[in-house]
Design a protein around this motif. Structure first.
Motif, PDB file in Angstrom:
ATOM      1  N   GLY A   1       1.113  -0.987   0.347  1.00  0.00           N
ATOM      2  CA  GLY A   1       0.079  -0.104  -0.295  1.00  0.00           C
ATOM      3  C   GLY A   1       0.764   1.186   0.258  1.00  0.00           C
ATOM      4  O   GLY A   1       2.151   1.297   0.208  1.00  0.00           O
ATOM      5  N   ARG A   2       0.039   2.174  -0.034  1.00  0.00           N
ATOM      6  CA  ARG A   2       0.872   3.711  -0.556  1.00  0.00           C
ATOM      7  C   ARG A   2       1.743   4.042   1.315  1.00  0.00           C
ATOM      8  O   ARG A   2       3.327   3.933   1.318  1.00  0.00           O
ATOM      9  N   SER A   3       1.355   3.644   2.397  1.00  0.00           N
ATOM     10  CA  SER A   3       1.965   4.181   3.662  1.00  0.00           C
ATOM     11  C   SER A   3       3.166   3.084   3.746  1.00  0.00           C
ATOM     12  O   SER A   3       3.973   3.236   4.149  1.00  0.00           O
ATOM     13  N   SER A   4       2.854   1.940   3.244  1.00  0.00           N
ATOM     14  CA  SER A   4       4.592   1.074   2.683  1.00  0.00           C
ATOM     15  C   SER A   4       4.515   1.460   1.820  1.00  0.00           C
ATOM     16  O   SER A   4       6.764   0.971   2.523  1.00  0.00           O
ATOM     17  N   ALA A   5       4.619   1.618   1.319  1.00  0.00           N
ATOM     18  CA  ALA A   5       5.380   1.750   0.115  1.00  0.00           C
ATOM     19  C   ALA A   5       6.873   2.960   0.291  1.00  0.00           C
ATOM     20  O   ALA A   5       8.083   2.786   0.000  1.00  0.00           O
ATOM     21  N   VAL A   6       5.814   4.137   1.055  1.00  0.00           N
ATOM     22  CA  VAL A   6       6.496   5.147   1.685  1.00  0.00           C
ATOM     23  C   VAL A   6       7.518   4.218   3.012  1.00  0.00           C
ATOM     24  O   VAL A   6       8.717   5.226   2.657  1.00  0.00           O
ATOM     25  N   ILE A   7       7.223   3.912   3.696  1.00  0.00           N
ATOM     26  CA  ILE A   7       8.486   3.167   5.366  1.00  0.00           C
ATOM     27  C   ILE A   7       9.036   2.630   4.170  1.00  0.00           C
ATOM     28  O   ILE A   7      10.705   2.912   4.350  1.00  0.00           O
ATOM     29  N   LEU A   8       8.832   1.997   3.233  1.00  0.00           N
ATOM     30  CA  LEU A   8      10.221   0.402   2.229  1.00  0.00           C
ATOM     31  C   LEU A   8      11.166   1.538   1.806  1.00  0.00           C
ATOM     32  O   LEU A   8      11.950   1.561   1.761  1.00  0.00           O
ATOM     33  N   TRP A   9      10.906   2.647   0.328  1.00  0.00           N
ATOM     34  CA  TRP A   9      11.554   4.206  -0.082  1.00  0.00           C
ATOM     35  C   TRP A   9      12.226   5.119   0.275  1.00  0.00           C
ATOM     36  O   TRP A   9      12.974   5.535   0.107  1.00  0.00           O
ATOM     37  N   GLU A  10      11.489   5.020   1.456  1.00  0.00           N
ATOM     38  CA  GLU A  10      11.553   6.657   1.963  1.00  0.00           C
ATOM     39  C   GLU A  10      12.372   6.739   3.316  1.00  0.00           C
ATOM     40  O   GLU A  10      12.713   7.683   4.518  1.00  0.00           O
ATOM     41  N   ILE A  11      12.392   5.676   3.764  1.00  0.00           N
ATOM     42  CA  ILE A  11      12.917   5.600   5.587  1.00  0.00           C
ATOM     43  C   ILE A  11      13.884   4.160   5.497  1.00  0.00           C
ATOM     44  O   ILE A  11      15.225   3.891   5.700  1.00  0.00           O
ATOM     45  N   ARG A  12      13.173   2.639   5.154  1.00  0.00           N
ATOM     46  CA  ARG A  12      13.696   1.635   5.931  1.00  0.00           C
ATOM     47  C   ARG A  12      15.111   1.319   4.507  1.00  0.00           C
ATOM     48  O   ARG A  12      16.450   1.005   5.368  1.00  0.00           O
ATOM     49  N   LEU A  13      14.902   1.366   3.647  1.00  0.00           N
ATOM     50  CA  LEU A  13      16.233   1.278   2.456  1.00  0.00           C
ATOM     51  C   LEU A  13      17.128   1.687   2.352  1.00  0.00           C
ATOM     52  O   LEU A  13      17.849   2.048   2.482  1.00  0.00           O
ATOM     53  N   PRO A  14      16.412   3.306   2.404  1.00  0.00           N
ATOM     54  CA  PRO A  14      17.638   4.657   2.098  1.00  0.00           C
ATOM     55  C   PRO A  14      18.559   4.140   3.864  1.00  0.00           C
ATOM     56  O   PRO A  14      19.864   4.147   3.696  1.00  0.00           O
ATOM     57  N   GLN A  15      17.935   3.549   4.999  1.00  0.00           N
ATOM     58  CA  GLN A  15      18.672   4.161   6.116  1.00  0.00           C
ATOM     59  C   GLN A  15      19.402   3.198   6.111  1.00  0.00           C
ATOM     60  O   GLN A  15      20.464   3.012   6.550  1.00  0.00           O
ATOM     61  N   ALA A  16      18.877   1.858   5.511  1.00  0.00           N
ATOM     62  CA  ALA A  16      19.674   1.104   6.243  1.00  0.00           C
ATOM     63  C   ALA A  16      21.025   0.758   5.499  1.00  0.00           C
ATOM     64  O   ALA A  16      22.082   0.064   5.852  1.00  0.00           O
ATOM     65  N   LEU A  17      20.806   1.159   3.784  1.00  0.00           N
ATOM     66  CA  LEU A  17      21.909   1.374   2.899  1.00  0.00           C
ATOM     67  C   LEU A  17      23.100   2.463   3.406  1.00  0.00           C
ATOM     68  O   LEU A  17      23.927   2.274   3.360  1.00  0.00           O
ATOM     69  N   MET A  18      22.297   3.517   3.629  1.00  0.00           N
ATOM     70  CA  MET A  18      23.322   4.335   4.518  1.00  0.00           C
ATOM     71  C   MET A  18      24.234   3.949   5.218  1.00  0.00           C
ATOM     72  O   MET A  18      25.404   4.267   4.944  1.00  0.00           O
ATOM     73  N   ALA A  19      23.799   3.596   6.525  1.00  0.00           N
ATOM     74  CA  ALA A  19      24.479   2.651   7.698  1.00  0.00           C
ATOM     75  C   ALA A  19      25.574   2.140   7.139  1.00  0.00           C
ATOM     76  O   ALA A  19      26.498   2.017   7.572  1.00  0.00           O
ATOM     77  N   ALA A  20      24.681   0.627   6.186  1.00  0.00           N
ATOM     78  CA  ALA A  20      26.417   0.083   5.518  1.00  0.00           C
ATOM     79  C   ALA A  20      27.442   0.946   4.870  1.00  0.00           C
ATOM     80  O   ALA A  20      28.819   0.764   5.016  1.00  0.00           O
ATOM     81  N   LEU A  21      26.541   1.584   4.290  1.00  0.00           N
ATOM     82  CA  LEU A  21      27.787   2.401   3.021  1.00  0.00           C
ATOM     83  C   LEU A  21      28.719   3.367   4.060  1.00  0.00           C
ATOM     84  O   LEU A  21      30.096   3.471   3.737  1.00  0.00           O
ATOM     85  N   VAL A  22      28.502   3.970   5.271  1.00  0.00           N
ATOM     86  CA  VAL A  22      29.166   4.760   5.753  1.00  0.00           C
ATOM     87  C   VAL A  22      30.292   3.999   6.836  1.00  0.00           C
ATOM     88  O   VAL A  22      30.970   4.446   7.008  1.00  0.00           O
ATOM     89  N   GLY A  23      29.794   2.515   7.287  1.00  0.00           N
ATOM     90  CA  GLY A  23      30.365   2.007   8.149  1.00  0.00           C
ATOM     91  C   GLY A  23      30.912   1.676   6.974  1.00  0.00           C
ATOM     92  O   GLY A  23      32.720   1.714   7.582  1.00  0.00           O
ATOM     93  N   ALA A  24      31.651   0.991   5.283  1.00  0.00           N
ATOM     94  CA  ALA A  24      32.591   0.738   5.279  1.00  0.00           C
ATOM     95  C   ALA A  24      33.434   1.743   4.980  1.00  0.00           C
ATOM     96  O   ALA A  24      34.935   1.793   4.445  1.00  0.00           O
ATOM     97  N   ALA A  25      32.642   2.972   4.701  1.00  0.00           N
ATOM     98  CA  ALA A  25      33.485   4.390   3.724  1.00  0.00           C
ATOM     99  C   ALA A  25      34.827   4.820   5.145  1.00  0.00           C
ATOM    100  O   ALA A  25      35.604   4.991   4.963  1.00  0.00           O
ATOM    101  N   LEU A  26      34.066   4.566   6.929  1.00  0.00           N
ATOM    102  CA  LEU A  26      35.260   5.341   7.517  1.00  0.00           C
ATOM    103  C   LEU A  26      35.888   4.211   7.908  1.00  0.00           C
ATOM    104  O   LEU A  26      37.140   4.347   8.352  1.00  0.00           O
ATOM    105  N   ALA A  27      35.452   2.786   7.958  1.00  0.00           N
ATOM    106  CA  ALA A  27      36.479   1.946   8.213  1.00  0.00           C
ATOM    107  C   ALA A  27      37.848   1.457   6.774  1.00  0.00           C
ATOM    108  O   ALA A  27      38.780   1.400   7.293  1.00  0.00           O
ATOM    109  N   VAL A  28      36.985   1.452   6.125  1.00  0.00           N
ATOM    110  CA  VAL A  28      38.284   1.996   5.224  1.00  0.00           C
ATOM    111  C   VAL A  28      39.186   2.976   4.628  1.00  0.00           C
ATOM    112  O   VAL A  28      40.706   3.221   5.196  1.00  0.00           O
ATOM    113  N   ALA A  29      39.096   4.318   4.832  1.00  0.00           N
ATOM    114  CA  ALA A  29      39.228   5.552   5.914  1.00  0.00           C
ATOM    115  C   ALA A  29      39.730   5.483   6.998  1.00  0.00           C
ATOM    116  O   ALA A  29      41.492   5.290   6.683  1.00  0.00           O
ATOM    117  N   GLY A  30      39.692   4.767   8.226  1.00  0.00           N
ATOM    118  CA  GLY A  30      40.892   4.448   8.794  1.00  0.00           C
ATOM    119  C   GLY A  30      41.404   3.015   8.561  1.00  0.00           C
ATOM    120  O   GLY A  30      42.915   3.648   9.216  1.00  0.00           O
TER     121      GLY A  30
END
Length: 352
Positions: free
Chosen positions: A64-93
């Motif tokens: 539904g619309r509300s579930s799609a908003v949760i998926l595409w605007e909250i869960r997916l970008p936040q999960a991907l951002m956490a993984a990418l930031v972790g990888a970026a900072l660890a490689v930099a370190g």
């Protein structure tokens, strides 16, 4: 191999075994990081399950619309951002610890994160930004520019005659305290609304992530990581000392210059989108070093996977510690970082 003597065959066989074991460890770390990403993706205050979210990824009409908003605007970008930031900072370190020959070096301890915070504070409190940059992007842009500038300052000091890695570390610590003092001044003169925004930014959070910021950070990681891997054998040689690396034909000065550029780009891009995240640039490389050693062909990808794994798990914890409330992820990494890092040190000493 049949032409070799028995001792030589034994040495070659041992080297191949170690290489296969290290490759297997990197693969397992990658699988664990993907599993942690999926766990983070499926964790949150809403009742949506991981299966429903994954089905929504491949069949958007099933939500539904509300579930799609949760998926595409909250869960997916936040999960991907956490993984990418972790990888970026660890490689930099990982690269920073190698070029400065100091296992305590990280973007956080050397003041790069504090410099980024001061840049963000200038934008939030005084509205000062780079001319021509849209207002919506001045916080991220300022954070990136100041993180990059602090890295360049450390690099300039490193080119002065008679300056060694230890001096660069001390200079980075001085930057850390200087920028923290400047941020405190910004907090003192800020209005109540600006102070609230600044304090939240300094706590570090992935809740501001969207697919555009994920795409930008993803491109930065994808472009810089292969360059780091291309220098992996030179970085491994540098761990033996500058003189030994030079004897192998490594241009140490050029190697450090490009490594610091990659470090500043990765740190600036990561901190610009999520704020200050402590300990990942320190813990990720230490986990990798314990598992695969100093060979940077394996050390760098293992650091990236370990950083993504730890920050994804921290993101999960930030949603579960207090039900119904998402804590800033920077608070979680600070809270668990100290005992986790002490445990790593004790494990390493036990092995030695």
């Amino acid at each position: 191999m049949s032409d070799l003597t028995a001792p030589a065959q034994s040495i070659v066989a041992g080297h191949l075994r170690r290489t296969r074991r290290r490759a297997a460890v990197v693969v397992l770390l990658g699988i664990a990081a993907i599993a942690a990403l999926q766990l983070d993706f499926g964790t949150g205050p809403s009742s949506l399950t991981t299966a429903e979210l994954l089905r929504g990824l491949f069949d958007p009409s099933s939500l539904g619309r509300s579930s799609a908003v949760i998926l595409w605007e909250i869960r997916l970008p936040q999960a991907l951002m956490a993984a990418l930031v972790g990888a970026a900072l660890a490689v930099a370190g990982a690269e920073l610890q190698t070029v400065l020959a100091n296992p305590l070096a990280s973007p956080f301890t050397l003041g790069m994160s504090s410099a980024a915070t001061f840049g963000a504070a200038l934008a939030i409190v005084l509205g000062i930004g780079i001319p021509g940059v849209p207002r919506i992007g001045i916080i991220s842009t300022n954070a990136f520019v100041f993180a990059f500038g602090s890295a360049l300052l450390i690099q300039v000091l490193g080119r002065l005659r008679g300056t060694d890695g230890q001096t660069q570390v001390l200079f980075g610590i001085a930057l850390f305290f200087t920028f923290n003092a400047l941020v405190a001044i910004m907090q003192f003169i800020a209005t109540e609304q600006a102070l609230q925004q600044l304090v939240f930014w300094t706590m570090g959070s992935v809740t501001r992530a969207n697919m555009q910021s994920v795409a930008v950070l993803g491109v930065v990681v994808v472009l810089t990581f292969p360059l780091a891997m291309a220098s992996s054998w030179q970085l491994t040689a540098l761990r033996l000392g500058q003189d030994r690396a030079s004897s192998f034909g490594v241009n140490v000065r050029r190697l450090k210059l490009f490594a610091l550029l990659r470090i500043s780009i990765l740190t600036g891009a990561a901190v610009a989108f999520v704020g200050t995240i402590a300990f990942i640039g320190l813990v990720g490389p230490h986990i990798a070093r314990l598992l695969v050693g100093e060979d940077h062909r394996f050390f760098l990808p293992a650091s990236a996977c370990a950083g993504a794994l730890v920050l994804s798990l921290a993101s999960c914890a930030s949603k579960l510690i207090i039900p119904g409330i998402v804590l800033p992820i920077g608070l979680v990494t600070s809270l668990i970082g100290v005992p986790f890092f002490l445990a790593l040190i004790l494990i390493r000493r036990g092995r030695e």
